[in-house]
Design a protein around this motif. Structure first.
Motif, short mmCIF file in Angstrom:
data_model
loop_
_atom_site.label_atom_id
_atom_site.label_comp_id
_atom_site.label_asym_id
_atom_site.label_seq_id
_atom_site.Cartn_x
_atom_site.Cartn_y
_atom_site.Cartn_z
N ALA A 306 0.89 -1.17 0.00
CA ALA A 306 0.00 0.00 0.00
C ALA A 306 0.92 1.21 0.00
CB ALA A 306 -0.91 0.01 1.22
N GLU A 307 0.54 2.21 -0.77
CA GLU A 307 1.44 3.37 -0.94
C GLU A 307 0.78 4.63 -0.40
OE1 GLU A 307 4.22 5.03 -1.07
OE2 GLU A 307 5.00 4.27 -2.99
N VAL A 308 1.59 5.53 0.10
CA VAL A 308 1.14 6.88 0.45
C VAL A 308 1.44 7.73 -0.77
CG1 VAL A 308 1.55 8.86 1.95
CG2 VAL A 308 1.54 6.54 2.91
N ASP A 309 0.40 8.11 -1.51
CA ASP A 309 0.63 8.77 -2.80
C ASP A 309 1.16 10.19 -2.67
OD1 ASP A 309 -0.22 6.54 -4.20
OD2 ASP A 309 -2.32 7.12 -4.01
N ILE A 310 0.63 10.91 -1.69
CA ILE A 310 1.06 12.32 -1.59
C ILE A 310 1.13 12.76 -0.13
CG2 ILE A 310 -1.35 13.01 -2.08
CD1 ILE A 310 -0.11 15.69 -3.13
N LEU A 311 2.20 13.43 0.22
CA LEU A 311 2.34 14.07 1.52
C LEU A 311 2.69 15.53 1.31
CD1 LEU A 311 4.22 11.37 3.64
CD2 LEU A 311 1.82 12.06 3.82
N LEU A 312 1.90 16.38 1.95
CA LEU A 312 2.14 17.82 1.91
C LEU A 312 1.71 18.38 3.26
CD1 LEU A 312 2.72 20.55 0.46
CD2 LEU A 312 0.34 20.50 -0.33
N GLY A 313 2.63 19.04 3.94
CA GLY A 313 2.34 19.52 5.29
C GLY A 313 2.18 21.02 5.36
N ASP A 314 1.45 21.46 6.37
CA ASP A 314 1.25 22.89 6.61
C ASP A 314 1.91 23.24 7.96
OD1 ASP A 314 0.43 25.41 7.20
OD2 ASP A 314 -1.73 25.00 7.07
N PRO A 315 3.10 23.87 7.91
CA PRO A 315 3.83 24.12 9.15
C PRO A 315 3.46 25.44 9.84
CG PRO A 315 5.18 24.74 7.28
CD PRO A 315 3.84 24.32 6.71
N ALA A 316 2.27 26.00 9.52
CA ALA A 316 1.91 27.34 10.03
C ALA A 316 2.00 27.43 11.55
CB ALA A 316 0.51 27.72 9.55
N LYS A 317 1.50 26.41 12.26
CA LYS A 317 1.50 26.47 13.73
C LYS A 317 2.94 26.52 14.26
CE LYS A 317 0.09 23.92 17.87
NZ LYS A 317 -0.41 22.64 18.40
N ALA A 318 3.80 25.68 13.71
CA ALA A 318 5.21 25.66 14.17
C ALA A 318 5.90 26.98 13.86
CB ALA A 318 5.96 24.50 13.51
#
Ligand code: GDD
Length: 346
Positions: A306-318
């Motif tokens: 099983a694959e994780v097709d896309i990862l995109l994070g939002d670091p606004a809080k950090a």
């Protein structure tokens, strides 16, 4: 004021090395665990001793609650960074039970060791949570990416085990008032990355192909997308998380996502090799336009069940709460890794 003391589990890993250096530079007394059976003559033990002479090595297996408790009692660390884990997603499909034990229950062992040593009110705890907990399926925030409120849907035994570690850490925060925090880190790479991870596999192969030491690079899925940052920047975020008055959970990411194919293209470009892509799926290849040699082909052995097709994070809080910022961008990361491997392989 006396120097602060930190204990890093998994100090021999990529992040352990970056973090130990950072904490040492900040004046900490640094302790790091290695697996119990690693004697002083073992190459891994020697490598830590040579590369990080400032680290006090503690032999404690993540499965050995007695050894972990003893370490807590003796060191009484101000801060514990729990980084030890089986961290290769592909491998976790081959050894799911060991992954559950180490990557999942291992977190509980360290938390319990803190409590058994009576340190739950004084020791701050950092858990290495991961974007693999999101899994790419509930990706419904184009433009902004996953944040601390996004739904979890892990897609591997590794992701599932990490989700247990994440929740048990939150549970200890809520149950015992522990200053226990989770950094939800998106992929972070660099010159200390193990060669079994895709970015280092690519940078090493590109250097070796350029130097005539290797003909072809074999990869699996080129279409998955990752939010890649530099590990050195991310350990600064870990430290900042533990300096907050209140514990909490933070996404560390770049807010940019790229395919594996883009990383490959940029890495070859870095050594002056332009690629031509031919075919699709398992028959896809990349050819060095100048020499006509095929330098990349697909090996389905590297596909995942099983694959994780896309990862995109939002670091606004950090960024807002921690004042965290990154120094290395995507082209800078590729350049740094390829240049390092060119020098290492030469
Ligand atoms: N490892 C590897 N080897 N991955 C390949 C290959 C290959 O030959 N070919 C294609 N890939 C693809 C994988 O299928 C995946 O989609 C992507 O490259 C990235 O794989 P990895 O570099 O192994 O990293 P990861 O994203 O699975 O996991 C890493 O990042 C997580 C944070 O999101 C690890 O560091 C995890 O421990 C970490 O939690």
């Amino acid at each position: 004021m006396a120097a602060k003391t930190a204990l890093i589990t998994g100090v021999a890993g990529q992040d352990g090395g970056h973090l130990a250096k950072l904490l040492h530079e900040k004046g900490y007394e640094v302790y790091g665990t290695l697996r119990g059976q690693l004697e002083a003559s073992h190459p891994r033990y020697q490598a830590v001793k040579t590369e990080m002479p400032y680290v006090n090595i503690v032999l404690a297996d993540m499965m050995d609650i007695a050894a972990l408790t003893r370490a807590m009692q003796e060191i009484k660390p101000d801060e514990v960074y729990n980084l030890a884990a089986i961290s290769h997603v592909g491998y976790s499909f081959r050894d799911p039970i060991l992954t559950a034990d180490l990557t999942g229950k291992g977190v509980l062992n360290v938390l319990e060791a803190v409590r058994l040593a009576g340190l739950e009110k004084t020791t701050r705890f950092y858990q290495a949570s991961t974007s693999e907990m999101f899994g790419g399926l509930d990706y419904n925030r184009p433009g902004s990416g996953y944040d601390e409120e996004s739904l979890f849907h892990p897609r591997s035994p590794y992701g599932v085990a990490k989700l247990y570690g994440h929740w048990i850490t939150k549970n200890y925060r809520e149950s015992y008032g522990m200053h226990a925090s989770c950094g939800i880190l998106f992929n972070h790479e660099g010159e200390r990355r193990g060669p079994e991870f895709v970015t280092r596999k690519i940078s090493k192969a590109v250097a070796r192909i350029k130097l005539g030491k290797q003909d072809v690079l074999e990869l699996g899925n080129l279409d998955s997308k990752r939010d890649w940052g530099y590990a050195g920047d991310y350990v600064e975020g870990m430290w900042r998380i533990l300096q907050q008055d209140e514990p909490g959970d933070y996404v560390l990411a770049t807010g940019e996502t790229h395919t594996i194919r883009e990383f490959v293209e940029l890495a070859f470009k870095q050594v002056g090799i332009e690629l031509r892509w031919d075919g699709t799926g398992e028959s896809e290849t990349a050819t060095d336009v100048a020499s006509g040699n095929v330098v990349l082909r697909i090996n389905p052995e590297f596909y995942r069940p099983a694959e994780v097709d896309i990862l995109l994070g939002d670091p606004a809080k950090a960024e807002t709460k921690l004042g965290w910022e990154r120094k290395v961008d995507f082209p800078g990361l590729v350049k740094l890794m390829v240049e390092h491997d060119l020098a290492e392989e030469a």
